[in-house]
Scaffold this motif. Structure first.
Motif, PDB file in Angstrom:
ATOM      1  N   VAL A  79       0.796  -1.144  -0.036  1.00 25.33           N
ATOM      2  CA  VAL A  79      -0.069  -0.061  -0.055  1.00 25.33           C
ATOM      3  C   VAL A  79       0.753   0.928   0.029  1.00 25.33           C
ATOM      4  O   VAL A  79       1.811   1.623   0.959  1.00 25.33           O
ATOM      5  CB  VAL A  79      -1.018  -0.008   1.352  1.00 25.33           C
ATOM      6  CG1 VAL A  79      -1.797   1.212   1.109  1.00 25.33           C
ATOM      7  CG2 VAL A  79      -1.646  -0.998   1.457  1.00 25.33           C
ATOM      8  N   ILE A  81       0.601   5.369  -0.329  1.00 21.98           N
ATOM      9  CA  ILE A  81      -0.287   6.736  -0.461  1.00 21.98           C
ATOM     10  C   ILE A  81       0.536   7.746  -0.642  1.00 21.98           C
ATOM     11  O   ILE A  81       1.430   8.222   0.255  1.00 21.98           O
ATOM     12  CB  ILE A  81      -1.176   6.579   0.808  1.00 21.98           C
ATOM     13  CG1 ILE A  81      -2.066   5.379   0.660  1.00 21.98           C
ATOM     14  CG2 ILE A  81      -2.237   7.914   0.515  1.00 21.98           C
ATOM     15  CD1 ILE A  81      -2.966   5.268   1.834  1.00 21.98           C
ATOM     16  N   THR A  86       0.310  10.657   5.762  1.00 25.82           N
ATOM     17  CA  THR A  86       0.175   9.192   6.286  1.00 25.82           C
ATOM     18  C   THR A  86       1.041   9.144   7.471  1.00 25.82           C
ATOM     19  O   THR A  86       1.803   9.737   7.793  1.00 25.82           O
ATOM     20  CB  THR A  86       0.581   8.094   5.220  1.00 25.82           C
ATOM     21  OG1 THR A  86       1.984   8.333   4.669  1.00 25.82           O
ATOM     22  CG2 THR A  86      -0.129   8.253   3.759  1.00 25.82           C
ATOM     23  N   VAL A 156     -10.745   1.530  -1.071  1.00 23.63           N
ATOM     24  CA  VAL A 156     -10.236   2.699  -0.789  1.00 23.63           C
ATOM     25  C   VAL A 156     -11.370   3.667  -0.485  1.00 23.63           C
ATOM     26  O   VAL A 156     -11.468   4.687   0.406  1.00 23.63           O
ATOM     27  CB  VAL A 156      -9.384   3.138  -1.782  1.00 23.63           C
ATOM     28  CG1 VAL A 156      -8.928   4.790  -1.775  1.00 23.63           C
ATOM     29  CG2 VAL A 156      -8.278   2.427  -2.110  1.00 23.63           C
ATOM     30  N   VAL A 259      -3.371   6.243  -4.480  1.00 22.33           N
ATOM     31  CA  VAL A 259      -3.282   5.183  -3.773  1.00 22.33           C
ATOM     32  C   VAL A 259      -3.017   3.982  -4.909  1.00 22.33           C
ATOM     33  O   VAL A 259      -3.764   3.921  -5.572  1.00 22.33           O
ATOM     34  CB  VAL A 259      -4.709   5.186  -3.153  1.00 22.33           C
ATOM     35  CG1 VAL A 259      -4.560   3.772  -2.097  1.00 22.33           C
ATOM     36  CG2 VAL A 259      -5.015   5.938  -2.120  1.00 22.33           C
ATOM     37  N   LYS A 260      -2.126   3.441  -4.475  1.00 18.19           N
ATOM     38  CA  LYS A 260      -1.523   2.276  -5.283  1.00 18.19           C
ATOM     39  C   LYS A 260      -1.472   1.122  -4.417  1.00 18.19           C
ATOM     40  O   LYS A 260      -0.665   1.057  -3.125  1.00 18.19           O
ATOM     41  CB  LYS A 260      -0.192   2.544  -5.881  1.00 18.19           C
ATOM     42  CG  LYS A 260      -0.362   3.298  -7.206  1.00 18.19           C
ATOM     43  CD  LYS A 260       1.117   3.397  -7.786  1.00 18.19           C
ATOM     44  CE  LYS A 260       1.037   4.229  -9.104  1.00 18.19           C
ATOM     45  NZ  LYS A 260       0.484   5.461  -8.938  1.00 18.19           N
ATOM     46  N   VAL A 279      -5.781   1.132   4.184  1.00 23.21           N
ATOM     47  CA  VAL A 279      -5.819   2.260   3.852  1.00 23.21           C
ATOM     48  C   VAL A 279      -6.259   3.089   4.905  1.00 23.21           C
ATOM     49  O   VAL A 279      -5.504   4.202   5.211  1.00 23.21           O
ATOM     50  CB  VAL A 279      -6.810   2.330   2.706  1.00 23.21           C
ATOM     51  CG1 VAL A 279      -6.912   4.042   2.527  1.00 23.21           C
ATOM     52  CG2 VAL A 279      -6.380   1.752   1.496  1.00 23.21           C
ATOM     53  N   GLU A 282      -3.190   3.791   7.381  1.00 25.50           N
ATOM     54  CA  GLU A 282      -2.310   4.244   6.936  1.00 25.50           C
ATOM     55  C   GLU A 282      -2.522   5.744   6.903  1.00 25.50           C
ATOM     56  O   GLU A 282      -1.795   6.805   7.290  1.00 25.50           O
ATOM     57  CB  GLU A 282      -1.971   4.092   5.344  1.00 25.50           C
ATOM     58  CG  GLU A 282      -1.448   2.844   5.126  1.00 25.50           C
ATOM     59  CD  GLU A 282       0.142   2.551   5.065  1.00 25.50           C
ATOM     60  OE1 GLU A 282       0.529   3.830   5.262  1.00 25.50           O
ATOM     61  OE2 GLU A 282       0.600   1.619   4.899  1.00 25.50           O
TER      62      GLU A 282
END
Length: 378
Positions: A79, A81, A86, A156, A259-260, A279, A282
């Motif tokens: 993850v 971001i 974060t 997400v 966001v990946k 997510v 984070e």
């Protein structure tokens, strides 16, 4: 010379000759029996071995790896971001997986099935319960990829809903078929901006624009990729009289941050709930897990509902083998959980993201599951 009755006496030499032939035939038969038996046994063994290696129409589910989505998979952070603050975290939120043998393009043998029947960590199912009869390996891979992509988008969105962060709905490229005209032009994750100068608000609208294209020509398509708009000339093909690109379109979202989520070639929708929790973790201060190893599974809907999945018994085994102490299970899977919980794994039943979040926060605060719903109570 004759005997007194006038009947000719047998010729001794002829009598000995006939007796000798008969004896030799018996001896030959006796010698042939072991040879015939050995040949028959060899043929039987070949038939058994050949039969044991013949493919059978079953699939075998067995535990796959449990992966901490707060960490790395194959030396790549899962993850990532960017574009918003974060926070560091600790512990583990594990997505759980199932390894499936015998799907389209793959085979299992009667020996594989027999061994799996006696292994409580595995499940043997007719192939038609999991895959359409005409589905290919390539189609299976594409379906899994599309399900994973859309699941990540939804995960997400649910986490941002919980945090009151706004985002915009879009139509996106969820998958590209191998060998299709669009391969090499369009990519999974591309956001559609327009086709041939026109735009649409939903998947059906963009599908109509593609189908209305000139047969076998190219389409000017504008996409947003990595935040930048790109104009492309994308070939089409005609199938059953209709123009197509060879892509899968899906409803998606554009978020105010990048966001990946990267999990290699793992597919399917069942990690949605865990992705949402990761997510959320984070984007919020502190470690959501309190440093504990919490595994789980379940799809996630737009309204936060946690849905049932397949292979939950195998996923619980995989979670325990990865040293998870807690497991979040979809409430609708509880009938498959009871009696199969691995020793040392505490299972909590959840039906929504809010319930999963509450369970995780409770485990973090208390180190246990007291007061949380179990499958036995459902």
């Amino acid at each position: 010379m004759s005997d007194p009755t006038g009947t000719p006496a047998p010729t001794p030499a002829r009598g000995r000759g006939l007796h000798g032939l008969a004896s030799r035939a018996v001896e030959d038969a006796q010698l042939a029996r072991p040879v015939t038996a050995l040949v028959s046994l060899a043929l039987l063994c070949l038939m058994i071995v050949g039969g044991s290696l013949m493919p059978v129409p079953y699939v075998i589910e067995q535990p796959g790896p449990a992966i901490n989505v707060l960490g790395e998979y194959r030396e790549q952070e899962i993850v990532v971001i960017d574009g918003v603050e974060t926070y560091p975290t600790d512990g583990a939120l594990m997505m759980t997986t199932v390894s499936v043998d015998g799907g389209p393009g793959y085979t299992v043998t009667p020996v594989d099935v027999l061994v799996s029947w006696f292994d409580r960590s595995r499940a043997v199912l007719p192939r038609e319960l999991m895959f359409p009869p005409d589905q290919t390996r390539e189609q299976t891979t594409l379906n899994n990829s599309v399900q994973m992509s859309t699941s990540q988008q939804g995960a997400v969105a649910v986490a941002l809903d919980e945090l009151d962060i706004d985002y915009e709905p879009v139509v996106m490229i969820a998958g590209v078929q191998a060998g299709a005209p669009a391969e090499g032009h369009l990519e999974p994750g591309d956001v559609l901006v327009g086709i041939d100068g026109q735009t649409a608000t939903d998947v059906a609208g963009y599908q109509a624009l593609v189908q209305g294209a000139e047969d076998g020509g190219t389409l000017p398509i504008t996409v947003r990729r990595d935040g930048q708009e790109t104009d492309l000339q994308v070939p089409t093909e005609v199938v059953d009289g209709t123009s197509r690109l060879g892509v899968v379109l899906a409803a998606g979202y554009e978020f105010p941050m990048d966001v990946k989520i990267a999990v290699g070639d793992i597919g399917g929708p069942s990690a949605g709930m865990i992705f949402s929790l990761s997510v959320y973790d984070e984007l919020t201060p502190g470690a959501l897990t309190g440093g504990h190893a919490i595994a789980g599974t379940g799809t996630i809907a737009a309204d936060g509902t946690v849905g049932p999945i397949g292979g939950i018994r195998q996923k619980m085994v995989g979670a325990r083998e990865a040293d998870a102490g807690f497991f979040l299970a979809p409430r609708e899977n509880c009938d498959q959980v009871i009696g199969y919980e691995p020793e040392g794994l505490e299972v909590v039943a959840v039906g929504s993201f809010d319930e999963a979040l509450t369970a995780t926060e409770t485990i973090a605060a208390t180190g246990g599951t007291d007061g949380l719903p179990t499958c036995e109570e459902q």
